[in-house]
Design a protein around this motif. Structure first.
Motif: not given
Length: 229
Positions: A72-79
């Motif tokens: 999201f916006r270049g940052t990985p989305v954490s689970p």
């Protein structure tokens, strides 16, 4: 400088285990690789069962992919549930298919807008927002006094009040007559003019023709991506 995508998905799949056995699964999405622009209207199109609602749940962070990666916006989305919950609260606005599901019925029109803004510690000017969405003069009205189309436009006004970078909507015109649906489509145009990324799951051809980007799905896979603007 190139615009940073709002979402980037790589090899995303979603599988649902059948309740009767742990060995069999239902495939919701299959190896979806997709980039969603940071502004404008992206339409997820396809027949029932194509995977567009599942993809919308992935984008809204309610559904954790079985496999693959999303940023999201270049940052990985954490689970991690807390990370997803905070990101969903601060950066994503949702508009559901049934107009009343988006609003607080016992609050006035203006108070719904104030509540939406306050949910992310912001303030808003209800009169200005209502004028822009074609709802001027309704600030003191009861929600139940509005038509379905007016309620749905108010839902998008609430998204504007929250000022999140992305708005996700599931079949927002499906329960409206043609005239009301057209006004809701105009409301989507207003959101896009504010530099918001709007992603809509829909089979409404009028909405599809307005999309900056159309992503067609079939059997859980992306079959076609079209830039139509």
């Amino acid at each position: 400088m190139a615009e940073t995508p709002i979402y980037e998905l790589s090899g995303v799949s979603v599988e649902y285990p059948l309740p009767t056995t742990r060995e069999e699964t239902v495939i919701g999405l299959r190896d979806v690789t997709l980039t969603v622009p940071g502004t404008g209207l992206t339409v997820l199109a396809g027949p029932s069962g194509s995977g567009k609602s599942t993809l919308l749940r992935v984008l809204s962070l309610f559904q954790v992919p079985t496999r693959g990666r999303m940023s999201f916006r270049g940052t990985p989305v954490s689970p991690a549930p807390r990370h997803r919950r905070l990101l969903r609260r601060d950066a994503i606005s949702l508009v559901f298919q049934t107009p009343l599901d988006n609003l607080v019925p016992y609050l006035s029109v203006a108070d719904n807008l104030h509540a939406a803004a306050q949910s992310v510690n912001r303030q808003c000017d209800p009169e200005e927002l209502l004028e822009r969405l074609g709802l001027g003069g309704l600030d003191r009205s009861r929600i139940t006094a509005l038509s379905g189309g007016q309620q749905q436009r108010l839902a998008f006004a609430c998204a504007l009040a929250r000022r999140t970078p992305v708005v996700l909507a599931d079949e927002p015109t499906s329960q409206l007559d043609d005239a009301s649906a057209d006004r809701v489509l105009d409301a989507l145009t207003v959101l896009c003019s504010e530099g918001v990324a709007v992603v809509v799951a829909s089979h409404d051809e009028r909405l599809i023709t307005r999309g900056f980007r159309v992503v067609r799905l079939r059997a859980g896979r992306v079959s076609v991506e079209e830039d139509v603007a």
